[in-house]
Design a protein around this motif. Structure first.
Motif, PDB file in Angstrom:
ATOM      1  N   VAL A 279      -2.219  26.911   6.537  1.00 42.61           N
ATOM      2  CA  VAL A 279      -3.603  27.096   7.011  1.00 42.61           C
ATOM      3  C   VAL A 279      -4.128  28.428   6.470  1.00 42.61           C
ATOM      4  O   VAL A 279      -5.269  28.548   6.034  1.00 42.61           O
ATOM      5  N   HIS A 280      -3.234  29.420   6.470  1.00 43.20           N
ATOM      6  CA  HIS A 280      -3.641  30.745   5.982  1.00 43.20           C
ATOM      7  C   HIS A 280      -3.823  30.746   4.470  1.00 43.20           C
ATOM      8  O   HIS A 280      -4.714  31.414   3.946  1.00 43.20           O
ATOM      9  N   THR A 281      -2.973  29.991   3.779  1.00 47.21           N
ATOM     10  CA  THR A 281      -3.136  29.909   2.318  1.00 47.21           C
ATOM     11  C   THR A 281      -4.524  29.316   2.014  1.00 47.21           C
ATOM     12  O   THR A 281      -5.255  29.833   1.166  1.00 47.21           O
ATOM     13  N   ILE A 282      -4.861  28.254   2.712  1.00 51.43           N
ATOM     14  CA  ILE A 282      -6.152  27.594   2.459  1.00 51.43           C
ATOM     15  C   ILE A 282      -7.312  28.523   2.827  1.00 51.43           C
ATOM     16  O   ILE A 282      -8.312  28.611   2.111  1.00 51.43           O
ATOM     17  N   THR A 283      -7.157  29.243   3.920  1.00 47.70           N
ATOM     18  CA  THR A 283      -8.235  30.148   4.339  1.00 47.70           C
ATOM     19  C   THR A 283      -8.410  31.265   3.320  1.00 47.70           C
ATOM     20  O   THR A 283      -9.526  31.646   2.973  1.00 47.70           O
ATOM     21  N   ARG A 284      -7.290  31.764   2.841  1.00 49.47           N
ATOM     22  CA  ARG A 284      -7.363  32.827   1.824  1.00 49.47           C
ATOM     23  C   ARG A 284      -8.044  32.296   0.552  1.00 49.47           C
ATOM     24  O   ARG A 284      -8.882  32.972  -0.049  1.00 49.47           O
ATOM     25  N   LEU A 285      -7.699  31.070   0.175  1.00 49.15           N
ATOM     26  CA  LEU A 285      -8.349  30.466  -1.002  1.00 49.15           C
ATOM     27  C   LEU A 285      -9.860  30.390  -0.763  1.00 49.15           C
ATOM     28  O   LEU A 285     -10.662  30.776  -1.624  1.00 49.15           O
ATOM     29  N   LEU A 286     -10.219  29.916   0.419  1.00 46.36           N
ATOM     30  CA  LEU A 286     -11.654  29.789   0.739  1.00 46.36           C
ATOM     31  C   LEU A 286     -12.355  31.147   0.679  1.00 46.36           C
ATOM     32  O   LEU A 286     -13.466  31.264   0.162  1.00 46.36           O
ATOM     33  N   ARG A 287     -11.687  32.150   1.215  1.00 48.94           N
ATOM     34  CA  ARG A 287     -12.288  33.484   1.231  1.00 48.94           C
ATOM     35  C   ARG A 287     -12.547  33.975  -0.200  1.00 48.94           C
ATOM     36  O   ARG A 287     -13.612  34.528  -0.514  1.00 48.94           O
ATOM     37  N   MET A 288     -11.563  33.722  -1.082  1.00 42.37           N
ATOM     38  CA  MET A 288     -11.767  34.175  -2.469  1.00 42.37           C
ATOM     39  C   MET A 288     -12.888  33.376  -3.128  1.00 42.37           C
ATOM     40  O   MET A 288     -13.707  33.932  -3.868  1.00 42.37           O
ATOM     41  N   ILE A 289     -12.942  32.089  -2.845  1.00 45.51           N
ATOM     42  CA  ILE A 289     -13.993  31.256  -3.432  1.00 45.51           C
ATOM     43  C   ILE A 289     -15.367  31.750  -2.969  1.00 45.51           C
ATOM     44  O   ILE A 289     -16.316  31.860  -3.753  1.00 45.51           O
ATOM     45  N   VAL A 290     -15.456  32.090  -1.682  1.00 44.01           N
ATOM     46  CA  VAL A 290     -16.713  32.639  -1.151  1.00 44.01           C
ATOM     47  C   VAL A 290     -17.052  33.942  -1.876  1.00 44.01           C
ATOM     48  O   VAL A 290     -18.197  34.151  -2.303  1.00 44.01           O
ATOM     49  N   LEU A 311      -5.139  37.120  15.610  1.00 43.05           N
ATOM     50  CA  LEU A 311      -5.218  38.154  14.562  1.00 43.05           C
ATOM     51  C   LEU A 311      -4.864  37.686  13.148  1.00 43.05           C
ATOM     52  O   LEU A 311      -5.541  38.048  12.189  1.00 43.05           O
ATOM     53  N   PRO A 312      -3.808  36.855  12.984  1.00 41.50           N
ATOM     54  CA  PRO A 312      -3.457  36.432  11.614  1.00 41.50           C
ATOM     55  C   PRO A 312      -4.620  35.770  10.876  1.00 41.50           C
ATOM     56  O   PRO A 312      -4.639  35.758   9.640  1.00 41.50           O
ATOM     57  N   TYR A 313      -5.593  35.253  11.610  1.00 40.49           N
ATOM     58  CA  TYR A 313      -6.722  34.594  10.939  1.00 40.49           C
ATOM     59  C   TYR A 313      -7.670  35.580  10.255  1.00 40.49           C
ATOM     60  O   TYR A 313      -8.558  35.184   9.530  1.00 40.49           O
ATOM     61  N   PHE A 314      -7.475  36.878  10.510  1.00 39.22           N
ATOM     62  CA  PHE A 314      -8.235  37.880   9.753  1.00 39.22           C
ATOM     63  C   PHE A 314      -7.565  38.156   8.410  1.00 39.22           C
ATOM     64  O   PHE A 314      -8.147  38.786   7.549  1.00 39.22           O
ATOM     65  N   GLY A 315      -6.310  37.726   8.275  1.00 41.21           N
ATOM     66  CA  GLY A 315      -5.556  38.088   7.078  1.00 41.21           C
ATOM     67  C   GLY A 315      -5.222  39.570   7.121  1.00 41.21           C
ATOM     68  O   GLY A 315      -5.145  40.167   8.201  1.00 41.21           O
ATOM     69  N   THR A 316      -5.041  40.175   5.946  1.00 36.49           N
ATOM     70  CA  THR A 316      -4.729  41.610   5.903  1.00 36.49           C
ATOM     71  C   THR A 316      -5.862  42.331   5.167  1.00 36.49           C
ATOM     72  O   THR A 316      -6.749  41.684   4.599  1.00 36.49           O
ATOM     73  N   ALA A 317      -5.806  43.656   5.164  1.00 36.22           N
ATOM     74  CA  ALA A 317      -6.874  44.429   4.503  1.00 36.22           C
ATOM     75  C   ALA A 317      -6.935  44.074   3.018  1.00 36.22           C
ATOM     76  O   ALA A 317      -8.012  43.957   2.438  1.00 36.22           O
ATOM     77  N   PRO A 320      -7.871  39.557   2.826  1.00 34.05           N
ATOM     78  CA  PRO A 320      -8.579  39.099   4.024  1.00 34.05           C
ATOM     79  C   PRO A 320      -8.795  37.588   4.048  1.00 34.05           C
ATOM     80  O   PRO A 320      -8.880  36.955   2.993  1.00 34.05           O
ATOM     81  N   GLU A 321      -8.856  37.030   5.245  1.00 29.43           N
ATOM     82  CA  GLU A 321      -9.172  35.606   5.403  1.00 29.43           C
ATOM     83  C   GLU A 321     -10.553  35.477   6.066  1.00 29.43           C
ATOM     84  O   GLU A 321     -11.555  35.522   5.367  1.00 29.43           O
ATOM     85  N   CYS A 322     -10.598  35.399   7.401  1.00 29.65           N
ATOM     86  CA  CYS A 322     -11.921  35.238   8.037  1.00 29.65           C
ATOM     87  C   CYS A 322     -12.566  36.591   8.326  1.00 29.65           C
ATOM     88  O   CYS A 322     -11.870  37.579   8.553  1.00 29.65           O
ATOM     89  N   HIS A 323     -13.898  36.594   8.355  1.00 34.42           N
ATOM     90  CA  HIS A 323     -14.612  37.826   8.708  1.00 34.42           C
ATOM     91  C   HIS A 323     -14.697  37.975  10.234  1.00 34.42           C
ATOM     92  O   HIS A 323     -14.645  39.074  10.752  1.00 34.42           O
ATOM     93  N   PHE A 356      -7.299  47.224  18.120  1.00 37.67           N
ATOM     94  CA  PHE A 356      -7.394  46.593  16.803  1.00 37.67           C
ATOM     95  C   PHE A 356      -8.272  47.434  15.891  1.00 37.67           C
ATOM     96  O   PHE A 356      -9.119  48.200  16.354  1.00 37.67           O
ATOM     97  N   SER A 357      -8.109  47.197  14.587  1.00 37.07           N
ATOM     98  CA  SER A 357      -8.926  47.965  13.649  1.00 37.07           C
ATOM     99  C   SER A 357     -10.367  47.452  13.670  1.00 37.07           C
ATOM    100  O   SER A 357     -10.631  46.309  14.069  1.00 37.07           O
ATOM    101  N   ALA A 358     -11.283  48.311  13.200  1.00 31.96           N
ATOM    102  CA  ALA A 358     -12.695  47.933  13.200  1.00 31.96           C
ATOM    103  C   ALA A 358     -12.947  46.755  12.261  1.00 31.96           C
ATOM    104  O   ALA A 358     -13.998  46.118  12.306  1.00 31.96           O
ATOM    105  N   ALA A 359     -11.959  46.446  11.409  1.00 31.52           N
ATOM    106  CA  ALA A 359     -12.127  45.312  10.489  1.00 31.52           C
ATOM    107  C   ALA A 359     -12.048  43.985  11.234  1.00 31.52           C
ATOM    108  O   ALA A 359     -12.482  42.955  10.733  1.00 31.52           O
ATOM    109  N   HIS A 360     -11.487  44.007  12.436  1.00 24.10           N
ATOM    110  CA  HIS A 360     -11.305  42.769  13.195  1.00 24.10           C
ATOM    111  C   HIS A 360     -12.510  42.529  14.094  1.00 24.10           C
ATOM    112  O   HIS A 360     -12.599  43.085  15.183  1.00 24.10           O
TER     113      HIS A 360
END
Ligand code: GLC
Length: 616
Positions: A279-290, A311-317, A320-323, A356-360
């Motif tokens: 699920v995270h691989t797909i989300t990361r792909l989507l994020r890059m495509i966006v 939290l994992p749905y934010f990905g890492t700095a 990143p996955e979701c905003h 959590f970080s302000a990125a989340h």
């Protein structure tokens, strides 16, 4: 000659290419499908309008725009709010009057009448439901919104299509190519194995995770309703086509796409089929495509878990996955405090959120179109002798107005008799007592209910993240029971929260002696404070405060030498907060009056926004 636009596209593409290819190949090892994806992305980029391309550049230059405290959202159903897309466009003045600059449109794409789970069973991702308008109307709406500085979001159902979608129809007819886009099995043993490990999304209204399709003699996976067929993302054709649908809608002017039923998109036998690594691989792909094609678009996830699990749905700095993520857990914790007059659990959760970080960035809300599933921290509650099953029963009884000193109204849905679980459905105003007070003609109850409603909104605006109002809450709209008269909706109590906007009531918003006037005016003040005060900014440091009164939640925000202390009394009685912090020159942001801190007496269901400046 290559244009600036093409150069920009190339740069974005080159930045992500290696990782994009790596992840795609890891998942699908299919280079021709990857090449097709890349070509099609470029085509969608070229098809993007000049004004959207300009928007992309602006948002790229200010990537944190959605974290600003001047962003206030509202989610709304097109048909309930404006009748159709054109009607929503005609009501933009009202949206602005609500100080709202992000609208989240609930499902509006084509879906079969009566078998659509509130629109979450899409039969055509490129077609608007005919009674709501067409794609041109959608584009006209997003253009008008953009001109006024309003961003527009929508729900993008990632996990499943309607069984009336062309793919599903062709699969039902036995076409292998289309059957491979869903999870089809003809062996009941495989189905039984899945059922052993996959939980039930709708145990009462749609038990089980598979539906037998007699036309093709197979079972198809249906995590939600039987007419919502789960897409098989093991198949790269599904991934590619859903990306194209996504980009098509992004090009109609969407600023935010909420990925619906997102955690469920990857299934493996022997697992819960939820939040699997792919699920995270797909989300990361989507994020890059966006980021390559439409970088002004935000990805939001409806992963409705406890914040620490989401939290994992934010990905890492770096990756990143979701905003933005839905914050269903804080919503549930807030109502838990209402029912128990105890802010302990909520405080604990806000401590975590503040760490959590302000990125989340979380989308905060009091109520939305769905039920409350009481996803609380039961490990913590157990330490206080509170057990999950009995506590859920207490909350469900409380909010139906059956127990304690409750004025709430609402109904249960998805009662799970096996696990003794149930979820609650009700609108903010009804849960605060406004519905009951109105019926009983009790001024005293109405006053107390409105105070609670305002206090909860004051808390909503105080939380770190994006506050989103549920359309109608700004005028205290109550539960709608008319769904019971519609046999297609009658079994799903979530429709209690999905009634049409009562525009007649909005005529009262400027009359201070009406329910609508009191609420609207109070929210207006809070929204303006949130937009103006620096300490509401996303860079603020946040922490909870010990008030020495279990009924009073204390929450502080600090930025640039300015501190705002929020106090929220969850009790129908006066309570005293003991504040042990340096608060010289403190004043109340709502009344403007100076306040002596130390002991602060809080009226029933009162809140305070107290501001202190270091220089004062
Ligand atoms: C999302 C929606 C919910 C819907 C579900 C399945 O969680 O919020 O209303 O039932 O997806 O489609």
């Amino acid at each position: 000659m290559t244009s600036d636009v093409e150069v920009t596209y190339r740069k974005r593409f080159d930045r992500h290419f290696e990782e994009l290819r790596w992840l795609y190949m890891e998942l699908y090892s299919n280079s021709s499908m990857f090449a097709e994806l890349c070509d099609t992305m470029e085509r969608f980029s070229r098809a993007r309008s000049a004004s959207l391309k300009e928007r992309d550049l602006r948002k790229e230059a200010d990537p944190d725009w959605y974290k600003d405290s001047d962003q206030i959202g509202m989610s709304l159903y097109v048909q309930n709010f404006g009748g159709n897309l054109q009607g929503v466009r005609n009501r933009l003045d009202y949206i602005e009057k609500c100080n709202v600059n992000v609208i989240h449109l609930m499902p509006f794409l084509e879906s079969p009448k009566g078998r659509n789970d509130g629109g979450y069973a899409v039969s055509d991702y490129r077609k608007v439901r005919p009674d709501l308008g067409d794609m041109d109307d959608l584009q006209a709406l997003t253009e008008s919104c953009h001109k006024r500085g309003i961003s527009v979001g929508m729900d993008f159902v990632l996990n499943h299509t309607s069984d009336d979608h062309e793919w599903a129809r062709r699969a039902r007819a036995g076409e292998g190519e289309y059957m491979s886009r869903y999870y089809f099995y003809n062996n009941p043993e495989v189905v039984r194995k899945f059922e052993e490990t996959v939980p039930q999304a709708f145990p009462e209204t749609a038990p089980g995770n598979f539906t037998y399709v007699p036309e093709c003699g197979h079972y198809v996976m249906t995590t939600f309703y039987p007419y919502q067929w789960d897409l098989n993302y093991h198949n790269p054709r599904v991934f590619n086509e859903m990306v194209y649908n996504f980009l098509y809608l992004a090009n109609r002017g969407m600023d935010m796409m909420c990925l619906i039923a997102h955690p469920y998109i990857w299934k493996e036998p022997g697992t819960s089929c939820c939040s699997l690594p792919q699920v995270h691989t797909i989300t990361r792909l989507l994020r890059m495509i966006v980021e390559i094609v439409c970088p002004s678009v935000l990805l939001m996830s409806d992963a409705a878990f406890r914040p620490e699990d989401a939290l994992p749905y934010f990905g890492t700095a770096e990756k990143p996955e979701c905003h933005i993520l839905y914050n269903a857990a804080t919503m549930a914790a807030v109502w838990n405090s209402v029912a128990t007059r105890d802010a302990f659990l909520l405080k604990n959760q806000l401590d975590m959120l503040s760490s959590f970080s302000a990125a989340h960035v979380f989308e905060n809300y009091l109520r939305n179109h769905d039920d409350i599933s009481w996803n609380l921290d039961y490990d913590l509650l157990r330490g206080q002798g509170i057990m999950e099953i009995s506590h859920k029963k207490y909350l469900n009884d409380y909010f139906r107005g059956y127990s304690g000193s409750s004025n709430s109204r609402g109904e249960l849905c998805n009662v799970d008799y096996v696990n003794e679980d149930a979820r609650f459905c009700g609108r903010t105003a009804s849960m605060c007592g406004i519905e009951r007070a109105g019926f009983e003609g009790s001024d005293e109850m109405m006053d107390s209910s409105i105070r609670m409603d305002i206090m909860l909104h004051a808390l909503l605006f105080m939380l770190p993240g994006l506050p989103v109002l549920y359309s109608g809450d700004e005028i205290g709209q109550v539960n709608d029971y008319s769904y019971k008269d519609d046999p297609e909706k009658a079994r799903d109590a979530r429709y209690i929260c999905r009634g049409p906007m009562n525009w007649k009531l909005t005529e009262n918003i400027d009359s201070p002696d009406t329910v609508q006037g009191r609420l609207f005016h109070a929210l207006d003040i809070l929204e303006k404070i949130r937009k103006e005060e620096k300490a509401f900014g996303s860079e603020a440091e946040c922490w909870t405060l010990d008030t020495h009164a279990k009924e009073i939640l204390g929450f502080c925000r600090y930025r640039n030498e300015e501190k705002i202390t929020g106090l929220f009394n969850f009790s129908e009685h006066s309570q005293t907060a003991w504040i042990n912090e340096e608060n010289a020159g403190c004043r109340d942001l709502v009344t403007g009056e100076p306040v002596q801190t130390g002991s602060i007496v809080m009226d029933p269901y009162a809140f305070r926004y107290l501001k202190t400046k270091k220089s004062d």
